[in-house]
Design a protein around this motif. Structure first.
Motif, PDB file in Angstrom:
ATOM      1  N   GLU A  31     -24.330  -4.051 -16.440  1.00 45.28           N
ATOM      2  CA  GLU A  31     -22.947  -4.544 -16.526  1.00 45.28           C
ATOM      3  C   GLU A  31     -22.082  -3.714 -17.474  1.00 45.28           C
ATOM      4  O   GLU A  31     -20.899  -3.991 -17.643  1.00 45.28           O
ATOM      5  CB  GLU A  31     -22.968  -6.002 -17.002  1.00 45.28           C
ATOM      6  CG  GLU A  31     -23.579  -6.186 -18.382  1.00 45.28           C
ATOM      7  CD  GLU A  31     -24.234  -7.556 -18.570  1.00 45.28           C
ATOM      8  OE1 GLU A  31     -24.510  -7.912 -19.737  1.00 45.28           O
ATOM      9  OE2 GLU A  31     -24.451  -8.234 -17.576  1.00 45.28           O
ATOM     10  N   ARG A  81     -17.686  -4.130 -20.381  1.00 43.95           N
ATOM     11  CA  ARG A  81     -18.807  -4.947 -19.901  1.00 43.95           C
ATOM     12  C   ARG A  81     -18.278  -5.871 -18.814  1.00 43.95           C
ATOM     13  O   ARG A  81     -17.370  -6.675 -19.070  1.00 43.95           O
ATOM     14  CB  ARG A  81     -19.403  -5.769 -21.043  1.00 43.95           C
ATOM     15  CG  ARG A  81     -20.641  -6.570 -20.635  1.00 43.95           C
ATOM     16  CD  ARG A  81     -21.182  -7.362 -21.805  1.00 43.95           C
ATOM     17  NE  ARG A  81     -22.460  -7.976 -21.468  1.00 43.95           N
ATOM     18  CZ  ARG A  81     -23.131  -8.796 -22.274  1.00 43.95           C
ATOM     19  NH1 ARG A  81     -22.634  -9.095 -23.476  1.00 43.95           N
ATOM     20  NH2 ARG A  81     -24.280  -9.314 -21.885  1.00 43.95           N
ATOM     21  N   ASN A  82     -18.790  -5.696 -17.619  1.00 44.06           N
ATOM     22  CA  ASN A  82     -18.271  -6.432 -16.462  1.00 44.06           C
ATOM     23  C   ASN A  82     -16.752  -6.273 -16.341  1.00 44.06           C
ATOM     24  O   ASN A  82     -16.043  -7.213 -15.998  1.00 44.06           O
ATOM     25  CB  ASN A  82     -18.634  -7.914 -16.544  1.00 44.06           C
ATOM     26  CG  ASN A  82     -20.124  -8.146 -16.298  1.00 44.06           C
ATOM     27  OD1 ASN A  82     -20.749  -7.437 -15.508  1.00 44.06           O
ATOM     28  ND2 ASN A  82     -20.689  -9.126 -16.992  1.00 44.06           N
TER      29      ASN A  82
END
Length: 346
Positions: A57, A78-79
């Motif tokens: 991610e 992150r994501n």
């Protein structure tokens, strides 16, 4: 550049890496990068190099976005959510030492140098000691100067002598990639396309080049007349990511990449610590860089003024001639715009 997958067992995210990473002054292997990210993904905030990676991610990209990738330049996400800016935080050290280290990190197997004979690329070539290439029309300033420099330094340098017909074909390719570029970008990218093609055909994965030096050290003629030199230099640095994206798009056509020692954050930190008035002084541009170059190059090359590569190579003049020959008497921009429309069916 090439995607590198690192499978590491069930349940462990793979690393997809484009480019290369250094950490604390040392290039890391894929396994080392993955190990660091598994232990603490935020270690990527201190990565140097020219890279774009995805690991599960997490996604990160180098400060200036030199390595092609989907994520925003200089960020760790992150994501898709912003985590932080990627910056190794190098202190402002000695400029010469910073340039030597930046070149050494990039001057590895599978690399060559784009040489025009100007001080920026000449210093890189002198330090890197790699095969060189110069591009230009027959008899052009850059061909003559770069070959003379290579001979003086004892370096191999291949001259790619291009014709106006070849410039036209390369220009079409560039317009197809860049869309509707302005004449300056089109002429720079066309020159670069010949370098990238040469490198790709010979298996060079990385082309060391002098981009960034003009912006960091005050290389453009307009800086001599600037009423606010500091602001002009800052505006130039702000434009670097756009130029990097242009250059990357051209290089990727041929499976290679431009690698830019002057945009190493050690060099950037050293350059930013030098007052603007010391960069452009007494009618001399890039004075700090020239002082470093004097210790590595014959003085005529360290001190000599040179036209930008699109002019020195003769490619700017060739594009102007092509434009007029195609009926665009006053507007190269019109020639490029209509070329783009024809190619994209608009």
């Amino acid at each position: 550049m090439t995607e590198m997958q690192q499978p590491h067992g069930k349940g462990t995210p793979d690393l997809a890496l484009s480019g290369w990473v250094e950490y604390g002054g040392r290039r890391l292997s894929g396994d080392e990068i993955l190990s660091l990210l598994r232990e603490d993904p935020c270690a990527a905030l201190h990565f140097g190099g020219e890279f774009s990676f995805t690991c599960g991610e997490w996604q990160g990209r180098d400060h200036f976005g030199i390595a092609p990738g989907d994520g925003p330049a200089g960020t760790l996400t992150r994501n898709g959510a912003f985590i932080g800016r990627i910056d190794p935080g190098y202190p402002a050290g000695d400029l010469e030492a910073a340039i030597i280290e930046a070149v050494a990190l990039r001057a590895v197997d599978g690399a060559a140098v784009a040489l025009s004979g100007g001080v920026d690329s000449a210093l890189v070539a002198a330090v890197a000691r790699l095969p060189c290439v110069v591009v230009g029309l027959e008899g052009s300033h850059d061909l003559v100067r770069a070959l003379a420099l290579a001979e003086a330094l004892g370096l191999s340098c291949e001259a790619v002598t291009v014709t106006e017909r070849e410039v036209e074909a390369a220009l079409r390719e560039v317009v197809g990639v860049l869309g509707d570029p302005n004449p300056v970008d089109a002429s720079i990218a066309t020159t670069e396309s010949f370098v990238a093609r040469w490198a790709g055909e010979r298996g060079y994965r990385r082309i060391l080049a002098g981009q960034g030096a003009d912006e960091l050290f005050g290389g453009y003629a307009r800086y001599l007349e600037s009423p606010d030199l500091a602001a002009s230099l800052a505006a130039g640095v702000d434009d670097i990511p756009r130029q990097v994206a242009r250059d990357s798009a051209v290089a990727s056509l041929y499976g290679t990449a431009f690698s830019l020692p002057y945009l190493d954050l050690r060099v950037v930190a050293a350059a930013r610590a030098i007052p603007p008035a010391e960069k452009v002084c007494g009618g001399v541009r890039k004075l700090p860089l020239r002082k470093v170059a004097e210790r590595h190059l014959p003085l005529e090359f360290a001190r000599g003024e040179k036209k930008a590569m699109q002019y020195g190579s003769g490619i700017w003049k060739a594009i102007g001639h092509l434009s007029r020959a195609n009926g665009y008497k006053k507007s190269v921009q019109g020639y490029l715009t209509d070329m783009g429309r024809d190619m994209h069916g608009h």
